[in-house]
Design an enzyme around this catalytic site. Structure first.
Site, PDB file in Angstrom:
ATOM      1  N   HIS A  67      -9.696   1.580  -7.142  1.00  0.00           N
ATOM      2  CA  HIS A  67      -8.275   1.785  -6.857  1.00  0.00           C
ATOM      3  C   HIS A  67      -7.991   3.230  -6.489  1.00  0.00           C
ATOM      4  O   HIS A  67      -8.611   4.149  -7.032  1.00  0.00           O
ATOM      5  CB  HIS A  67      -7.415   1.370  -8.059  1.00  0.00           C
ATOM      6  CG  HIS A  67      -7.126  -0.089  -8.063  1.00  0.00           C
ATOM      7  ND1 HIS A  67      -5.967  -0.628  -7.575  1.00  0.00           N
ATOM      8  CD2 HIS A  67      -7.883  -1.136  -8.464  1.00  0.00           C
ATOM      9  CE1 HIS A  67      -6.002  -1.933  -7.681  1.00  0.00           C
ATOM     10  NE2 HIS A  67      -7.163  -2.271  -8.222  1.00  0.00           N
ATOM     11  N   ASN A  82       1.337  -0.186   1.008  1.00  0.00           N
ATOM     12  CA  ASN A  82       2.619  -0.901   0.948  1.00  0.00           C
ATOM     13  C   ASN A  82       3.175  -0.943  -0.472  1.00  0.00           C
ATOM     14  O   ASN A  82       4.380  -0.778  -0.683  1.00  0.00           O
ATOM     15  CB  ASN A  82       2.466  -2.320   1.500  1.00  0.00           C
ATOM     16  CG  ASN A  82       2.204  -2.331   2.984  1.00  0.00           C
ATOM     17  OD1 ASN A  82       2.518  -1.387   3.702  1.00  0.00           O
ATOM     18  ND2 ASN A  82       1.593  -3.404   3.466  1.00  0.00           N
ATOM     19  N   ILE A 117      -1.343   1.102 -12.494  1.00  0.00           N
ATOM     20  CA  ILE A 117      -0.190   0.361 -12.990  1.00  0.00           C
ATOM     21  C   ILE A 117       0.312  -0.497 -11.836  1.00  0.00           C
ATOM     22  O   ILE A 117       0.207  -0.109 -10.669  1.00  0.00           O
ATOM     23  CB  ILE A 117       0.906   1.313 -13.522  1.00  0.00           C
ATOM     24  CG1 ILE A 117       1.986   0.533 -14.272  1.00  0.00           C
ATOM     25  CG2 ILE A 117       1.500   2.156 -12.402  1.00  0.00           C
ATOM     26  CD1 ILE A 117       2.942   1.420 -15.077  1.00  0.00           C
ATOM     27  N   CYS A 118       0.822  -1.653 -12.143  1.00  0.00           N
ATOM     28  CA  CYS A 118       1.376  -2.537 -11.119  1.00  0.00           C
ATOM     29  C   CYS A 118       2.702  -1.937 -10.657  1.00  0.00           C
ATOM     30  O   CYS A 118       3.720  -2.072 -11.337  1.00  0.00           O
ATOM     31  CB  CYS A 118       1.562  -3.948 -11.674  1.00  0.00           C
ATOM     32  SG  CYS A 118       2.216  -5.100 -10.465  1.00  0.00           S
TER      33      CYS A 118
END
Length: 163
Positions: A67, A82, A117-118
Site C-alpha cells: 500500500h 481515487n 486506513i480505509c
C-alpha cells in the site's frame, strides 16, 4: 458488471479486473477465480476475505507493504489515487502535509509497512488523528488492524466493480 458477467470472465480478464482488490496483489484474484461460480456479490466478497484469512503472516505483511503512504505525492494505483482524493488527501495544507509526512515516516520505521486506513470511511481530520494514535500500538495490533483496513478497502473496490 453483475455476478453472471463475472462468472463468465476468462481467467486473464478476471485477474485483470480484480488485480488491485488487494493493492499490487493479483494472487488474490488468481485464487478467487478458481472459486467460481459465485452465487452473488456476497459470495465473491467472502472468497476474497477467505483468501486473506488463509495467508501466512509474512504474506499478510507484504500485502500491507504494497500500500502507498497516505498523502504521498508518489505514483500510485488508480484505485488508491481515487480513494485518497475522495478523502481530501490530495488537498492537504502545508501543516497537514508535515504532520502526515512525519507520522508516515515514524509509523513505517516502527512497523515496516505504511499506515493503512480505509479512507472511504474516514475524513482527512480523522485520518490525521488516527495515525498518531495507532503509532502507539504494538506490532501484532497493527498487523491485525492493517489487515482489517485492507479488507474494508477491498470490499469497496469489489463493490465498485460488481453491481
Amino acid at each position: 458488471m453483475d455476478v453472471n458477467e463475472i462468472n463468465a470472465c476468462d481467467q486473464d480478464s478476471f485477474v485483470k479486473l480484480f488485480s488491485n482488490v488487494f493493492e499490487h496483489h493479483p494472487e488474490a484474484a488468481e485464487y478467487v477465480y478458481d472459486k467460481r461460480p459465485f452465487s452473488d456479490r456476497s459470495h465473491l466478497l467472502k472468497m476474497f476475505f477467505h483468501y486473506m484469512e488463509t495467508l501466512p503472516l509474512e504474506v499478510k505483511k507484504q500485502v500491507l507493504i504494497n500500500h502507498p503512504m497516505l498523502g504521498s505525492k508518489k505514483p500510485m494505483t488508480n484505485e488508491s489515487k481515487n480513494e485518497q482524493t475522495s478523502a481530501g488527501l490530495n488537498q492537504l495544507t502545508n501543516s497537514e502535509e508535515e504532520v502526515m509526512d512525519v507520522y508516515n515516516k515514524r509509523y513505517y520505521e516502527k512497523f515496516g509497512f505504511p499506515y493503512i486506513i480505509c479512507v472511504k470511511e474516514n475524513s482527512k481530520d480523522r485520518i490525521l488523528s488516527d495515525i498518531k494514535k495507532r503509532y502507539e500500538n504494538d506490532m501484532e495490533t497493527e498487523i491485525s488492524t492493517g489487515i482489517n483496513e485492507v479488507s474494508k478497502i477491498a470490499m469497496y473496490r469489489i463493490l465498485d466493480i460488481v453491481k
